[in-house]
Design a protein around this motif. Sequence first.
Motif, PDB file in Angstrom:
ATOM      1  N   LEU A   1      86.969  53.227 150.974  1.00 17.04           N
ATOM      2  CA  LEU A   1      85.925  54.018 151.593  1.00 17.04           C
ATOM      3  C   LEU A   1      85.252  54.786 150.462  1.00 17.04           C
ATOM      4  O   LEU A   1      85.937  55.370 149.627  1.00 17.04           O
ATOM      5  N   ASP A   2      83.927  54.752 150.391  1.00 18.30           N
ATOM      6  CA  ASP A   2      83.201  55.442 149.327  1.00 18.30           C
ATOM      7  C   ASP A   2      83.685  56.888 149.222  1.00 18.30           C
ATOM      8  O   ASP A   2      83.835  57.580 150.224  1.00 18.30           O
ATOM      9  N   SER A   3      83.909  57.319 147.981  1.00 22.16           N
ATOM     10  CA  SER A   3      84.512  58.643 147.777  1.00 22.16           C
ATOM     11  C   SER A   3      83.673  59.770 148.365  1.00 22.16           C
ATOM     12  O   SER A   3      84.195  60.784 148.819  1.00 22.16           O
ATOM     13  N   ALA A   4      82.358  59.578 148.381  1.00 22.90           N
ATOM     14  CA  ALA A   4      81.490  60.625 148.933  1.00 22.90           C
ATOM     15  C   ALA A   4      81.784  60.814 150.426  1.00 22.90           C
ATOM     16  O   ALA A   4      81.660  61.910 150.960  1.00 22.90           O
ATOM     17  N   LEU A   5      82.176  59.732 151.093  1.00 18.57           N
ATOM     18  CA  LEU A   5      82.531  59.834 152.516  1.00 18.57           C
ATOM     19  C   LEU A   5      83.847  60.574 152.676  1.00 18.57           C
ATOM     20  O   LEU A   5      84.023  61.377 153.583  1.00 18.57           O
TER      21      LEU A   5
END
Length: 369
Positions: free
Chosen positions: A222-226
């Motif tokens: 999962l994209d780290s920003a999420l």
Amino acid sequence: MMLKRDMTTKVVHITGDKESDARIYEEAAKILKGGGLVAFPTETVYGLGADAFDEEACKKIYGAKGRPSDNPLIVHIADPHIPENLVSEVPEKAKKLMDSFWPGPLTIILKKRPGVPDAVTGGLDTVAVRCPGHPVAAELLRTSGLCIAAPSANISGRPSPTRGEHVVRDLAGRVDMIIIDDTVDVGLESTITDLSTDVPVILRPGVITPDQIEKCIGRTELDSALVRMTRTGSGDKKEEQDISWTDTAPKAPGMKYRHYAPEGELFVVRGEPGPVLAFVEDAAEEARRKGKKCAVLCRPEHEDIYRADVVFSYGKDAVSAAAGLFDTLRKCDGEGCDVIFAEGLEEEGVGLAVMNRLIKAAGHNIIDV
Ligand code: TXA
Ligand code: MG
């Protein structure tokens, strides 16, 4: 920013009458082939379409939406087979996802072919592709024979449109045609999965959940920003999740902008239902004492308890919360709400997608109780 409204926009409704609907598709196809812009419904949200291989037409999309030019567009295709002129290769994992979820609310990112305009990809070497399941989107793609580049059909920064009236409000006078068919039922934009890297990464959560994707293709990040915007990511030590997290900047350029924002100030209140209820009751009371018009978005079991000016229930589960979220945020504007408190939902499954949009809409105004 005041956007000009100096074009004539034809607004048409799909009625189910074969002949009149066919005329709509023909006319819309003609507009697209002539380099024009047509807004149309998909199962997720309304899209604002242009011929994906017409660079000038795609540039117009950015103007119409007031969208930053580094934020790439999703290319919509008629069949669950990606045309050869779009991507350089379709890896096995992409094929599996396409077989399982297309047509449907899933976008995949792959390495692009050189001929895909920079106006579509924002200059990246990848392109986002989706085969929508909504019958109107599908018929428009078939009739035109085009690949249609389409972001959500809202003014940039506003909640995505799930009803024809939202599109008319944002884009009348700024596009050539708006096709209305209010059977948009998912209510949140597609799940975006990047398959251009060795390990697939979910860049934007949607109603197709991380679990469903992992079941289909194995390990997915999962994209780290999420992650950073979830409770888990903000330091609350929950159990280790199945999905592993990457540690880079947001990979979908669009995910870094403030989005979905209502005009009133929105707060997301997270925690156990009891403390959340107590906090929001007090906060709503306080806001009203100060003469502010106040809205609350809440679980159905709390609907009758709050004494705010407007109370919106999420409905029975995260799926119904997703379906109604953007319409509700726009209704808060319609009611002239100064302040909005939204109860947080569990950040898992479809709830992760709902919370992602809510937190972005709140501009990261999050209260953990
Ligand atoms: O459900 C949907 O996906 C709707 C309907 C109309 O299909 N479309 C939609 O488009 O939500 P838009 O433009 O609002 O969001 C597209 C997102 C943006 O966050 C953008 O940055 C990302 O997709 N994106 C597009 N191409 C990309 C690429 N090559 N790499 C990474 N992210 C990309
Ligand atoms: Mg959008």
